[in-house]
Design a protein around this motif. Structure first.
Motif, PDB file in Angstrom:
ATOM      1  N   GLY A   1       0.829  -1.198   0.000  1.00 28.29           N
ATOM      2  CA  GLY A   1       0.000   0.000   0.000  1.00 28.29           C
ATOM      3  C   GLY A   1       0.861   1.245   0.000  1.00 28.29           C
ATOM      4  O   GLY A   1       1.978   1.251   0.512  1.00 28.29           O
ATOM      5  N   VAL A   2       0.330   2.282  -0.573  1.00 32.44           N
ATOM      6  CA  VAL A   2       1.014   3.570  -0.604  1.00 32.44           C
ATOM      7  C   VAL A   2       0.089   4.584   0.051  1.00 32.44           C
ATOM      8  O   VAL A   2      -1.092   4.667  -0.289  1.00 32.44           O
ATOM      9  CB  VAL A   2       1.331   4.002  -2.061  1.00 32.44           C
ATOM     10  CG1 VAL A   2       1.922   5.398  -2.089  1.00 32.44           C
ATOM     11  CG2 VAL A   2       2.271   3.000  -2.697  1.00 32.44           C
ATOM     12  N   ASP A   3       0.620   5.321   0.982  1.00 36.98           N
ATOM     13  CA  ASP A   3      -0.160   6.341   1.682  1.00 36.98           C
ATOM     14  C   ASP A   3      -0.143   7.624   0.844  1.00 36.98           C
ATOM     15  O   ASP A   3       0.818   8.390   0.881  1.00 36.98           O
ATOM     16  CB  ASP A   3       0.427   6.578   3.064  1.00 36.98           C
ATOM     17  CG  ASP A   3      -0.416   7.506   3.919  1.00 36.98           C
ATOM     18  OD1 ASP A   3      -1.311   8.188   3.376  1.00 36.98           O
ATOM     19  OD2 ASP A   3      -0.176   7.542   5.136  1.00 36.98           O
TER      20      ASP A   3
ATOM     21  N   LEU B   1       2.199  11.217   0.776  1.00 44.00           N
ATOM     22  CA  LEU B   1       2.853  11.807  -0.399  1.00 44.00           C
ATOM     23  C   LEU B   1       2.365  13.234  -0.628  1.00 44.00           C
ATOM     24  O   LEU B   1       3.154  14.118  -0.969  1.00 44.00           O
ATOM     25  CB  LEU B   1       2.610  10.950  -1.641  1.00 44.00           C
ATOM     26  CG  LEU B   1       3.507   9.732  -1.785  1.00 44.00           C
ATOM     27  CD1 LEU B   1       3.022   8.853  -2.941  1.00 44.00           C
ATOM     28  CD2 LEU B   1       4.942  10.137  -2.009  1.00 44.00           C
ATOM     29  N   ASP B   2       1.073  13.462  -0.428  1.00 43.43           N
ATOM     30  CA  ASP B   2       0.535  14.826  -0.529  1.00 43.43           C
ATOM     31  C   ASP B   2       1.245  15.746   0.453  1.00 43.43           C
ATOM     32  O   ASP B   2       1.615  16.873   0.120  1.00 43.43           O
ATOM     33  CB  ASP B   2      -0.964  14.855  -0.220  1.00 43.43           C
ATOM     34  CG  ASP B   2      -1.820  14.587  -1.423  1.00 43.43           C
ATOM     35  OD1 ASP B   2      -1.341  14.750  -2.559  1.00 43.43           O
ATOM     36  OD2 ASP B   2      -2.990  14.213  -1.231  1.00 43.43           O
ATOM     37  N   GLN B   3       1.434  15.261   1.672  1.00 43.02           N
ATOM     38  CA  GLN B   3       2.070  16.064   2.708  1.00 43.02           C
ATOM     39  C   GLN B   3       3.522  16.374   2.346  1.00 43.02           C
ATOM     40  O   GLN B   3       3.990  17.484   2.556  1.00 43.02           O
ATOM     41  CB  GLN B   3       1.994  15.348   4.064  1.00 43.02           C
ATOM     42  CG  GLN B   3       2.435  16.203   5.223  1.00 43.02           C
ATOM     43  CD  GLN B   3       1.581  17.439   5.423  1.00 43.02           C
ATOM     44  OE1 GLN B   3       0.389  17.448   5.149  1.00 43.02           O
ATOM     45  NE2 GLN B   3       2.204  18.511   5.873  1.00 43.02           N
ATOM     46  N   VAL B   4       4.220  15.403   1.776  1.00 40.01           N
ATOM     47  CA  VAL B   4       5.602  15.625   1.350  1.00 40.01           C
ATOM     48  C   VAL B   4       5.648  16.746   0.312  1.00 40.01           C
ATOM     49  O   VAL B   4       6.465  17.676   0.407  1.00 40.01           O
ATOM     50  CB  VAL B   4       6.224  14.335   0.772  1.00 40.01           C
ATOM     51  CG1 VAL B   4       7.525  14.626   0.036  1.00 40.01           C
ATOM     52  CG2 VAL B   4       6.467  13.321   1.874  1.00 40.01           C
ATOM     53  N   VAL B   5       4.752  16.683  -0.665  1.00 38.72           N
ATOM     54  CA  VAL B   5       4.728  17.702  -1.724  1.00 38.72           C
ATOM     55  C   VAL B   5       4.411  19.075  -1.125  1.00 38.72           C
ATOM     56  O   VAL B   5       5.069  20.074  -1.451  1.00 38.72           O
ATOM     57  CB  VAL B   5       3.717  17.320  -2.826  1.00 38.72           C
ATOM     58  CG1 VAL B   5       3.543  18.452  -3.826  1.00 38.72           C
ATOM     59  CG2 VAL B   5       4.177  16.049  -3.537  1.00 38.72           C
TER      60      VAL B   5
ATOM     61  N   ALA C   1       5.233  14.466  -6.621  1.00 36.81           N
ATOM     62  CA  ALA C   1       3.864  14.687  -7.097  1.00 36.81           C
ATOM     63  C   ALA C   1       3.525  13.711  -8.227  1.00 36.81           C
ATOM     64  O   ALA C   1       2.407  13.168  -8.268  1.00 36.81           O
ATOM     65  CB  ALA C   1       3.705  16.132  -7.573  1.00 36.81           C
ATOM     66  N   LYS C   2       4.473  13.444  -9.120  1.00 32.99           N
ATOM     67  CA  LYS C   2       4.236  12.495 -10.210  1.00 32.99           C
ATOM     68  C   LYS C   2       4.019  11.085  -9.665  1.00 32.99           C
ATOM     69  O   LYS C   2       3.147  10.352 -10.139  1.00 32.99           O
ATOM     70  CB  LYS C   2       5.405  12.489 -11.202  1.00 32.99           C
ATOM     71  CG  LYS C   2       5.427  13.663 -12.127  1.00 32.99           C
ATOM     72  CD  LYS C   2       6.593  13.562 -13.100  1.00 32.99           C
ATOM     73  CE  LYS C   2       6.671  14.779 -13.990  1.00 32.99           C
ATOM     74  NZ  LYS C   2       7.792  14.708 -14.928  1.00 32.99           N
ATOM     75  N   VAL C   3       4.833  10.703  -8.680  1.00 25.43           N
ATOM     76  CA  VAL C   3       4.681   9.380  -8.065  1.00 25.43           C
ATOM     77  C   VAL C   3       3.309   9.270  -7.414  1.00 25.43           C
ATOM     78  O   VAL C   3       2.601   8.278  -7.582  1.00 25.43           O
ATOM     79  CB  VAL C   3       5.808   9.113  -7.035  1.00 25.43           C
ATOM     80  CG1 VAL C   3       5.500   7.913  -6.167  1.00 25.43           C
ATOM     81  CG2 VAL C   3       7.131   8.928  -7.748  1.00 25.43           C
ATOM     82  N   ARG C   4       2.918  10.295  -6.684  1.00 30.42           N
ATOM     83  CA  ARG C   4       1.609  10.299  -6.030  1.00 30.42           C
ATOM     84  C   ARG C   4       0.494  10.156  -7.060  1.00 30.42           C
ATOM     85  O   ARG C   4      -0.424   9.362  -6.893  1.00 30.42           O
ATOM     86  CB  ARG C   4       1.444  11.585  -5.233  1.00 30.42           C
ATOM     87  CG  ARG C   4       0.193  11.589  -4.380  1.00 30.42           C
ATOM     88  CD  ARG C   4      -0.629  12.851  -4.673  1.00 30.42           C
ATOM     89  NE  ARG C   4      -1.842  12.836  -3.909  1.00 30.42           N
ATOM     90  CZ  ARG C   4      -2.998  12.378  -4.378  1.00 30.42           C
ATOM     91  NH1 ARG C   4      -3.074  11.875  -5.583  1.00 30.42           N
ATOM     92  NH2 ARG C   4      -4.085  12.384  -3.644  1.00 30.42           N
ATOM     93  N   ASP C   5       0.579  10.918  -8.131  1.00 27.52           N
ATOM     94  CA  ASP C   5      -0.441  10.850  -9.185  1.00 27.52           C
ATOM     95  C   ASP C   5      -0.477   9.471  -9.839  1.00 27.52           C
ATOM     96  O   ASP C   5      -1.552   8.938 -10.116  1.00 27.52           O
ATOM     97  CB  ASP C   5      -0.198  11.935 -10.248  1.00 27.52           C
ATOM     98  CG  ASP C   5      -0.428  13.344  -9.719  1.00 27.52           C
ATOM     99  OD1 ASP C   5      -1.037  13.495  -8.636  1.00 27.52           O
ATOM    100  OD2 ASP C   5       0.021  14.290 -10.388  1.00 27.52           O
ATOM    101  N   ALA C   6       0.697   8.897 -10.070  1.00 31.46           N
ATOM    102  CA  ALA C   6       0.758   7.571 -10.694  1.00 31.46           C
ATOM    103  C   ALA C   6       0.113   6.519  -9.790  1.00 31.46           C
ATOM    104  O   ALA C   6      -0.645   5.660 -10.256  1.00 31.46           O
ATOM    105  CB  ALA C   6       2.202   7.196 -11.008  1.00 31.46           C
ATOM    106  N   TYR C   7       0.410   6.588  -8.493  1.00 34.90           N
ATOM    107  CA  TYR C   7      -0.206   5.628  -7.563  1.00 34.90           C
ATOM    108  C   TYR C   7      -1.715   5.843  -7.469  1.00 34.90           C
ATOM    109  O   TYR C   7      -2.480   4.889  -7.408  1.00 34.90           O
ATOM    110  CB  TYR C   7       0.426   5.731  -6.173  1.00 34.90           C
ATOM    111  CG  TYR C   7       1.676   4.909  -6.033  1.00 34.90           C
ATOM    112  CD1 TYR C   7       1.627   3.515  -6.045  1.00 34.90           C
ATOM    113  CD2 TYR C   7       2.912   5.518  -5.885  1.00 34.90           C
ATOM    114  CE1 TYR C   7       2.777   2.760  -5.918  1.00 34.90           C
ATOM    115  CE2 TYR C   7       4.074   4.769  -5.759  1.00 34.90           C
ATOM    116  CZ  TYR C   7       3.997   3.394  -5.774  1.00 34.90           C
ATOM    117  OH  TYR C   7       5.135   2.640  -5.650  1.00 34.90           O
ATOM    118  N   GLN C   8      -2.129   7.088  -7.479  1.00 39.49           N
ATOM    119  CA  GLN C   8      -3.565   7.373  -7.425  1.00 39.49           C
ATOM    120  C   GLN C   8      -4.260   6.829  -8.676  1.00 39.49           C
ATOM    121  O   GLN C   8      -5.324   6.223  -8.588  1.00 39.49           O
ATOM    122  CB  GLN C   8      -3.812   8.872  -7.288  1.00 39.49           C
ATOM    123  CG  GLN C   8      -5.289   9.210  -7.121  1.00 39.49           C
ATOM    124  CD  GLN C   8      -5.511  10.693  -6.901  1.00 39.49           C
ATOM    125  OE1 GLN C   8      -4.733  11.526  -7.357  1.00 39.49           O
ATOM    126  NE2 GLN C   8      -6.567  11.017  -6.191  1.00 39.49           N
TER     127      GLN C   8
END
Length: 101
Positions: free
Chosen positions: A5-7, A11-15, A83-90
């Protein structure tokens, strides 16, 4: 088969935090550029090392500005990649939920 799982909130918070750091660095870069002025005569006059001191100040100021820009660039790159990683996981999560229906 193990599931991972990816939180996405993390990731949003990191960005968000990286963007905040960038904003603060912009302020600091501006300060380093404009608030380190060394007017002629402030170090004194009539001694042989005066031009060397002004030259050293100018070099250190240029080095600081260069380092600040490099750090800003690294943080910006990391933020964009995060942000790209977050979007890809989403997107993958959305695709997986649609495929399961």
């Amino acid at each position: 088969m193990a599931e991972y799982g990816v939180d996405l909130d993390a990731l949003d918070q990191v960005v968000k935090e990286l963007n905040h750091v960038l904003k603060q660095m912009g302020d600091e870069t501006s300060t380093a550029e404009s608030s380190t002025y060394l007017p002629q005569g402030v170090l004194g006059e009539g001694f042989s090392e005066v031009s060397e001191l002004y030259g050293a100040h100018a070099q250190v100021k240029a080095d600081i500005n260069k380092m600040m820009k490099r750090v800003e660039g690294l943080i910006d790159t990391f933020g964009k990649k995060s942000a790209k990683v977050r979007d890809a996981y989403q997107d993958a999560e959305a695709d997986n939920s649609m495929n399961m229906k």
